[in-house]
Design a protein around this motif. Structure first.
Motif, mmCIF file in Angstrom:
data_model
loop_
_atom_site.group_PDB
_atom_site.id
_atom_site.type_symbol
_atom_site.label_atom_id
_atom_site.label_comp_id
_atom_site.label_asym_id
_atom_site.label_seq_id
_atom_site.Cartn_x
_atom_site.Cartn_y
_atom_site.Cartn_z
ATOM 1 N N ARG A 1 -7.435 9.165 -0.085
ATOM 2 C CA ARG A 1 -7.947 9.079 -1.458
ATOM 3 C C ARG A 1 -7.766 7.676 -2.035
ATOM 4 O O ARG A 1 -8.658 7.150 -2.699
ATOM 5 N N LEU A 2 -6.614 7.071 -1.732
ATOM 6 C CA LEU A 2 -6.377 5.728 -2.254
ATOM 7 C C LEU A 2 -7.312 4.717 -1.601
ATOM 8 O O LEU A 2 -7.833 3.804 -2.266
ATOM 9 N N HIS A 3 -7.551 4.865 -0.307
ATOM 10 C CA HIS A 3 -8.505 3.982 0.371
ATOM 11 C C HIS A 3 -9.893 4.107 -0.257
ATOM 12 O O HIS A 3 -10.578 3.098 -0.495
ATOM 13 N N ARG A 4 -10.315 5.381 -0.529
ATOM 14 C CA ARG A 4 -11.638 5.602 -1.097
ATOM 15 C C ARG A 4 -11.739 5.039 -2.521
ATOM 16 O O ARG A 4 -12.742 4.430 -2.898
ATOM 17 N N LEU A 5 -10.670 5.195 -3.267
ATOM 18 C CA LEU A 5 -10.653 4.679 -4.648
ATOM 19 C C LEU A 5 -10.757 3.145 -4.672
ATOM 20 O O LEU A 5 -11.502 2.568 -5.469
ATOM 21 N N LEU A 6 -10.002 2.481 -3.791
ATOM 22 C CA LEU A 6 -10.030 1.019 -3.747
ATOM 23 C C LEU A 6 -11.401 0.513 -3.318
ATOM 24 O O LEU A 6 -11.882 -0.513 -3.834
ATOM 25 N N LYS A 7 -12.026 1.215 -2.389
ATOM 26 C CA LYS A 7 -13.327 0.773 -1.894
ATOM 27 C C LYS A 7 -14.413 0.995 -2.938
ATOM 28 O O LYS A 7 -15.289 0.142 -3.134
ATOM 29 N N GLU A 8 -14.392 2.165 -3.620
ATOM 30 C CA GLU A 8 -15.430 2.470 -4.598
ATOM 31 C C GLU A 8 -15.396 1.526 -5.797
ATOM 32 O O GLU A 8 -16.435 1.154 -6.340
ATOM 33 N N HIS A 9 -14.184 1.131 -6.211
ATOM 34 C CA HIS A 9 -14.050 0.276 -7.406
ATOM 35 C C HIS A 9 -13.782 -1.181 -7.046
ATOM 36 O O HIS A 9 -13.427 -1.981 -7.929
ATOM 37 N N ASN A 10 -13.957 -1.486 -5.774
ATOM 38 C CA ASN A 10 -13.856 -2.906 -5.324
ATOM 39 C C ASN A 10 -12.551 -3.554 -5.797
ATOM 40 O O ASN A 10 -12.553 -4.645 -6.371
ATOM 41 N N ILE A 11 -11.469 -2.867 -5.579
ATOM 42 C CA ILE A 11 -10.145 -3.409 -5.925
ATOM 43 C C ILE A 11 -9.561 -4.023 -4.656
ATOM 44 O O ILE A 11 -9.189 -3.308 -3.722
ATOM 45 N N LEU A 12 -9.518 -5.325 -4.623
ATOM 46 C CA LEU A 12 -9.045 -6.044 -3.436
ATOM 47 C C LEU A 12 -7.576 -6.415 -3.578
ATOM 48 O O LEU A 12 -7.071 -6.607 -4.701
ATOM 49 N N PRO A 13 -6.866 -6.513 -2.461
ATOM 50 C CA PRO A 13 -5.446 -6.929 -2.538
ATOM 51 C C PRO A 13 -5.327 -8.368 -3.013
ATOM 52 O O PRO A 13 -6.179 -9.208 -2.730
ATOM 53 N N ASP A 14 -4.254 -8.632 -3.739
ATOM 54 C CA ASP A 14 -4.014 -9.997 -4.243
ATOM 55 C C ASP A 14 -3.491 -10.917 -3.149
ATOM 56 O O ASP A 14 -3.812 -12.115 -3.137
ATOM 57 N N PHE B 1 0.840 -1.213 0.000
ATOM 58 C CA PHE B 1 0.000 0.000 0.000
ATOM 59 C C PHE B 1 0.872 1.259 0.000
ATOM 60 O O PHE B 1 0.582 2.225 -0.719
ATOM 61 N N SER B 2 1.951 1.230 0.787
ATOM 62 C CA SER B 2 2.836 2.395 0.835
ATOM 63 C C SER B 2 3.532 2.625 -0.499
ATOM 64 O O SER B 2 3.804 3.779 -0.875
ATOM 65 N N ASP B 3 3.813 1.529 -1.242
ATOM 66 C CA ASP B 3 4.450 1.694 -2.556
ATOM 67 C C ASP B 3 3.499 2.352 -3.541
ATOM 68 O O ASP B 3 3.912 3.157 -4.393
ATOM 69 N N LEU B 4 2.215 2.003 -3.464
ATOM 70 C CA LEU B 4 1.236 2.624 -4.372
ATOM 71 C C LEU B 4 1.116 4.119 -4.109
ATOM 72 O O LEU B 4 0.913 4.916 -5.044
ATOM 73 N N LEU B 5 1.202 4.520 -2.842
ATOM 74 C CA LEU B 5 1.151 5.961 -2.520
ATOM 75 C C LEU B 5 2.286 6.715 -3.198
ATOM 76 O O LEU B 5 2.101 7.823 -3.710
ATOM 77 N N LYS B 6 3.474 6.118 -3.207
ATOM 78 C CA LYS B 6 4.639 6.765 -3.820
ATOM 79 C C LYS B 6 4.544 6.755 -5.340
ATOM 80 O O LYS B 6 4.940 7.717 -6.009
ATOM 81 N N VAL B 7 4.032 5.641 -5.912
ATOM 82 C CA VAL B 7 3.964 5.533 -7.378
ATOM 83 C C VAL B 7 2.974 6.537 -7.954
ATOM 84 O O VAL B 7 3.271 7.257 -8.929
ATOM 85 N N PHE B 8 1.774 6.611 -7.358
ATOM 86 C CA PHE B 8 0.721 7.478 -7.905
ATOM 87 C C PHE B 8 0.728 8.875 -7.295
ATOM 88 O O PHE B 8 -0.020 9.753 -7.750
ATOM 89 N N LYS B 9 1.535 9.078 -6.231
ATOM 90 C CA LYS B 9 1.678 10.380 -5.587
ATOM 91 C C LYS B 9 0.312 10.939 -5.165
ATOM 92 O O LYS B 9 -0.083 12.060 -5.518
ATOM 93 N N ILE B 10 -0.437 10.094 -4.462
ATOM 94 C CA ILE B 10 -1.740 10.505 -3.944
ATOM 95 C C ILE B 10 -1.770 10.251 -2.444
ATOM 96 O O ILE B 10 -0.892 9.564 -1.892
#
Length: 573
Positions: free
Chosen positions: A526-539, A513-522
């Motif tokens: 916001r990232l929590h809300r995006l994952l929840k709204e689009h039902n993107i679950l961790p692998d 999760f911390s790597d995604l914050l650095k990659v997308f610079k968000i």
């Protein structure tokens, strides 16, 4: 008169009912008692009828209606001995006295086939001791008395009996194994032996067990197995105990086997000892006893080398090649020729590095093969502390190098501590020492400082050594003879390697999760809300010991997040 008219009442035959037991039930149902003329016409003796030795043809002559049935249970003595030699009949079949389970006859009163097995003394359904003879007067029972449900001597009913529950697991498991082997024709649990091989092995083994305590703990008395002696009679319970001890003999093999042989040799001498060993050697010659035969030969060789048995022992007459396997020398010869002191020999023998045996005359014999092997290998193995000094690292870091298969280790040369191959340690230092230079450049960092500085990249001593061995990093040194502590690495190149390695790990293994914050610079919200709204679950979800969870997202999940961010940006624009 036809037999069918004599027997108008035809009771149902149970699947596990003995043939003679069914015939006597049939006779009782029709109020018929077979006389000598009737048996003579059938060519059947009364003894055969009482001992369940009725042939299939005679059974069909008595019960001709069974020929028309699809299936008839031919549970006679032959069905037990079908896979065995005829010689086992007198040793395995119960004769002239019936035994039965006091609980089984309360459910259905009929005689079961397995009760005809002499060594079987336990009901395999209720795990109780089978009642043998009359429980009141101890007189033997025949089928007539059994079917009448009372003793013909004291008229006591058979259903008034005491019940002895079996508490010994070894005994009960042995009885179950015996039933499966003889009744169901399954392989024995002892080395997967067939029935005939299993029975031969048991009767050869009980020669070593006779006269000793019950090793299973079922009985407190010494075993009294053989009945072909004065004032001795066949005993079902004694033979059952013998079978259970024979099964115990081959569990934890060969420890129990050697233990009993030691007791036997210590107690018996002369013809009893020689006869038992020679008979056992004759039995285990077949290929199915390979593991037992090898262990038996090894035991005999050990006792020969220790001076307990002589070389003219029957086993060595049967297998003279066994004498060629002796490889021992006297302790005095070892001290003179090898320079090994008595104290060191005792220490090596105690640690099982060298085999040493003591004879009855206090003479010590050393196995030459193991001694030579030890002396040769002893020079090639060093302790972890010695290896750490050669490598120039902390001794605790050796474990990670061992786990990565950089070193071969052994426990044979110093008890519980690990020894490391000296040649492999020297070879690793030679491969990692790099180029010889006059002075160390300013942009180079030492091996030790690199491990401390780049801890944030999870840089370990194993990964750093692997970078050097793969040729990605080329170390430099000032002296000809160095350890890892004295080598230096290019700082910039090392940093680039670690960055590339981290990016490759992210692509192959996934993003936290911390790597995604650095990659997308968000932001995190916001990232929590995006994952929840689009039902993107961790692998992958990994849990630490303290209960914390870490989420890992594969490259496909990362691309989905990126597509959502691009779509949101277009909508805003």
């Amino acid at each position: 008169m036809e037999v069918s008219s004599i027997m108008p009442k035809r009771p149902k035959q149970f699947h596990n009912e003995s043939m003679s037991g069914y015939l006597f039930r049939l006779f009782k149902s029709n109020h018929f008692m077979p006389n000598s003329n009737y048996l003579r016409e059938l060519e059947l003796t009364y003894a055969q009828l009482l001992n369940n030795e009725v042939s299939d043809e005679i059974f069909y002559r008595i019960c001709p209606w069974n020929r028309k049935r699809d299936f008839t249970y031919m549970n006679n003595t032959k069905s037990i001995l079908g896979v065995l030699n005829d010689s086992w009949c007198n040793k395995l079949i119960q004769k002239n006295n019936l035994k039965f389970c006091p609980l089984c006859i309360q459910e259905n009163f009929y005689h079961q086939l397995e009760w005809c097995i002499l060594p079987l003394k336990m009901c395999t359904k209720h795990f109780v001791i089978l009642q043998e003879g009359c429980g009141t007067c101890s007189k033997p029972l025949d089928y007539f008395s059994f079917i009448q449900q009372s003793c013909i001597f004291c008229l006591s009913p058979l259903n008034r009996l005491s019940i002895d529950q079996i508490q010994c697991d070894i005994f009960s498991n042995s009885q179950l194994n015996l039933k499966k082997t003889l009744i169901f024709r399954e392989k024995s649990v002892v080395f997967d032996l067939e029935a005939n091989d299993y029975i031969e092995l048991v009767f050869a083994s009980i020669r070593f067990l006779d006269g000793f305590k019950d090793f299973t703990g079922f009985s407190q008395d010494n075993m009294d197995i053989f009945h072909n002696r004065k004032y001795k009679t066949k005993s079902s319970i004694n033979l059952a105990i013998a079978f259970s001890n024979a099964d115990w003999l081959y569990t934890n093999f060969p420890n129990h086997f050697y233990y009993v042989l030691d007791l036997f040799i210590a107690k018996y001498k002369g013809m009893k000892r020689y006869g038992a060993f020679q008979h056992f050697e004759t039995v285990v010659k077949r290929d199915c006893f390979t593991e037992i035969r090898d262990a038996f030969h090894q035991y005999c060789i050990q006792k020969l080398e220790s001076g307990i048995i002589r070389r003219d022992f029957g086993v060595f007459r049967e297998e003279p090649k066994l004498l060629q396997k002796r490889k021992i020398i006297r302790r005095e010869e070892v001290k003179i020729e090898k320079g090994v002191t008595y104290g060191k020999m005792f220490r090596l023998a105690k640690n099982n590095l060298v085999q040493m045996n003591q004879s009855k005359r206090n003479e010590y014999y050393i196995d030459q093969t193991t001694l030579d092997m030890y002396l040769k290998e002893e020079k090639r193995w060093i302790t972890k502390k010695e290896a750490a000094l050669i490598l120039g690292i902390h001794a605790a870091s050796l474990e990670s190098l061992i786990r990565s298969d950089l070193f071969e280790v052994s426990l044979k040369y110093s008890g519980k501590s690990k020894r490391i191959n000296l040649d492999e340690v020297k070879e690793l230092v030679a491969r990692c020492r790099g180029e010889l230079v006059k002075s160390i450049p300013s942009d180079y960092i030492s091996f030790h400082d690199a491990l401390i500085k780049y801890t944030i990249f999870n840089l370990s001593i194993v990964s750093l050594i692997q970078l050097i061995l793969s040729g990605v990093l080329i170390p430099v040194r000032q002296n000809s003879e160095v350890t890892l502590r004295e080598i230096y690495l290019n700082n910039d190149k090392l940093y680039k390697c670690l960055i590339a390695h981290k990016e490759r790990n992210l692509t192959e293994k996934g993003y936290f999760f911390s790597d995604l914050l650095k990659v997308f610079k968000i932001g995190e919200k916001r990232l929590h809300r995006l994952l929840k709204e689009h039902n993107i679950l961790p692998d992958i979800v990994s849990h630490y010991k303290d209960g914390r969870a870490r989420f890992l997202y594969k490259e496909t999940s990362k691309k989905r997040i990126q597509e959502v961010l691009v779509t949101n940006k277009k909508i805003r624009d």
